[in-house]
Design a protein around this motif. Structure first.
Motif, short mmCIF file in Angstrom:
data_model
loop_
_atom_site.label_atom_id
_atom_site.label_comp_id
_atom_site.label_asym_id
_atom_site.label_seq_id
_atom_site.Cartn_x
_atom_site.Cartn_y
_atom_site.Cartn_z
N LYS A 143 16.40 -26.85 -1.46
CA LYS A 143 15.03 -26.34 -1.23
C LYS A 143 14.89 -24.90 -1.67
O LYS A 143 13.78 -24.43 -1.94
CB LYS A 143 14.66 -26.47 0.25
N VAL A 144 16.02 -24.18 -1.70
CA VAL A 144 16.01 -22.76 -2.04
C VAL A 144 17.14 -22.47 -3.01
O VAL A 144 18.24 -23.01 -2.87
CB VAL A 144 16.18 -21.88 -0.77
N LYS A 145 16.84 -21.61 -3.97
CA LYS A 145 17.86 -21.13 -4.91
C LYS A 145 17.95 -19.63 -4.70
O LYS A 145 16.94 -18.96 -4.52
CB LYS A 145 17.42 -21.46 -6.33
N VAL A 146 19.19 -19.11 -4.71
CA VAL A 146 19.42 -17.67 -4.62
C VAL A 146 20.05 -17.23 -5.94
O VAL A 146 21.07 -17.78 -6.35
CB VAL A 146 20.35 -17.30 -3.45
N VAL A 147 19.41 -16.27 -6.60
CA VAL A 147 19.89 -15.80 -7.90
C VAL A 147 19.98 -14.27 -7.88
O VAL A 147 19.40 -13.61 -7.01
CB VAL A 147 18.97 -16.25 -9.05
N TYR B 9 21.37 -4.46 -0.77
CA TYR B 9 22.41 -5.24 -0.09
C TYR B 9 21.82 -5.83 1.20
O TYR B 9 20.83 -5.35 1.73
CB TYR B 9 23.65 -4.39 0.21
N VAL B 10 22.47 -6.86 1.70
CA VAL B 10 21.99 -7.58 2.87
C VAL B 10 22.34 -6.82 4.14
O VAL B 10 23.51 -6.51 4.38
CB VAL B 10 22.59 -9.00 2.93
N THR B 11 21.33 -6.51 4.93
CA THR B 11 21.51 -5.99 6.29
C THR B 11 21.02 -7.08 7.24
O THR B 11 20.39 -8.05 6.80
CB THR B 11 20.67 -4.72 6.52
N VAL C 21 24.25 -12.14 -3.48
CA VAL C 21 23.78 -13.50 -3.74
C VAL C 21 24.62 -14.47 -2.91
O VAL C 21 24.08 -15.33 -2.19
CB VAL C 21 23.86 -13.85 -5.25
N GLN C 22 25.94 -14.31 -2.98
CA GLN C 22 26.83 -15.21 -2.23
C GLN C 22 26.60 -15.07 -0.72
O GLN C 22 26.58 -16.08 0.00
CB GLN C 22 28.29 -14.90 -2.58
N ARG C 23 26.43 -13.86 -0.25
CA ARG C 23 26.20 -13.63 1.18
C ARG C 23 24.95 -14.38 1.64
O ARG C 23 24.93 -14.99 2.71
CB ARG C 23 26.04 -12.12 1.42
N LEU C 24 23.90 -14.34 0.84
CA LEU C 24 22.66 -15.04 1.20
C LEU C 24 22.83 -16.55 1.11
O LEU C 24 22.35 -17.29 1.98
CB LEU C 24 21.50 -14.57 0.32
N GLN C 25 23.52 -17.03 0.08
CA GLN C 25 23.75 -18.48 -0.06
C GLN C 25 24.50 -19.05 1.13
O GLN C 25 24.28 -20.20 1.52
CB GLN C 25 24.53 -18.77 -1.35
N GLU C 26 25.38 -18.24 1.71
CA GLU C 26 26.24 -18.70 2.81
C GLU C 26 25.73 -18.32 4.19
O GLU C 26 26.37 -18.67 5.20
CB GLU C 26 27.65 -18.14 2.60
#
Length: 197
Positions: A178-182, A75-77, A160-165
């Protein structure tokens, strides 16, 4: 430089080699000198810290190819976000994959916390707290399989959504193409990575 789609294809082709036992021979002595001057990873990975999931191995890649961040529960920290921003802004990696896996202990502990009010010692509770929104969301919706399976997928999707936003760096790079998050789900049983979200 690879496009996001080319980077994703390279990752998934590497996973095919890994599961089929056709991995490339590596010579760390040869690449060591080349990597002293810098790195040029084509993908960043946010992976679980689980010792059974090793991104460089499961994508059949060399040192220098993947920019890997790891934390139990993938998870994103704030620190992981900063590292992934570095991967995009400085290293120009065109792809980020959030890599979860089957039978994840961190997600399983969070399911136990929800269903049985389990409590965990030390700082382990911080992980459970961070993963709880995904487990609650999975529990609130009809799902196939167990809550553990549904929550594992939900956790990947949420991150994924957290990183995209994530502003300002990642969201801008995603919007510019330029970047894709999957998301990816590693099956411990087979080694196969299935794309998620």
């Amino acid at each position: 430089m690879l496009s996001p789609d080319q980077a994703l294809k390279r990752l998934m082709d590497g996973n095919e080699r890994y599961i089929s036992g056709q991995t490339q021979n590596r010579s760390f002595a040869k690449t060591r000198e080349a990597l002293v001057g810098g790195q040029n990873p084509y993908a960043s990975i946010l992976s679980c810290a689980d010792s059974r999931v090793s991104p460089e191995l499961c994508f059949d890649e060399e040192r220098g190819d993947l920019f890997v961040t790891r934390v139990a529960g993938n998870y994103v920290t704030n620190d992981i976000l900063a590292s992934l921003e570095y991967g995009v802004a400085v290293l120009n990696a065109p792809l980020i994959m959030v890599l979860g896996h089957t039978r994840c202990g961190a997600v399983s502990a969070t399911v136990s916390a929800l269903e049985k009010q389990a409590d965990f010692p030390g700082h382990i509770q911080n992980i459970v707290t961070a993963l709880m929104p995904a487990v609650r969301a999975a529990a609130a919706e009809p799902h196939k399989g167990t809550l553990l399976q549904a929550a594992t997928l939900q956790n990947i999707r949420q991150n994924v959504q957290r990183l995209q936003e994530a502003t300002p760096i990642l969201s801008k790079a995603v919007q510019a193409g330029k970047v894709k998050v999957v998301g990816g789900l590693y099956a411990l049983e087979t080694g196969r990575i299935e794309l998620v979200a």
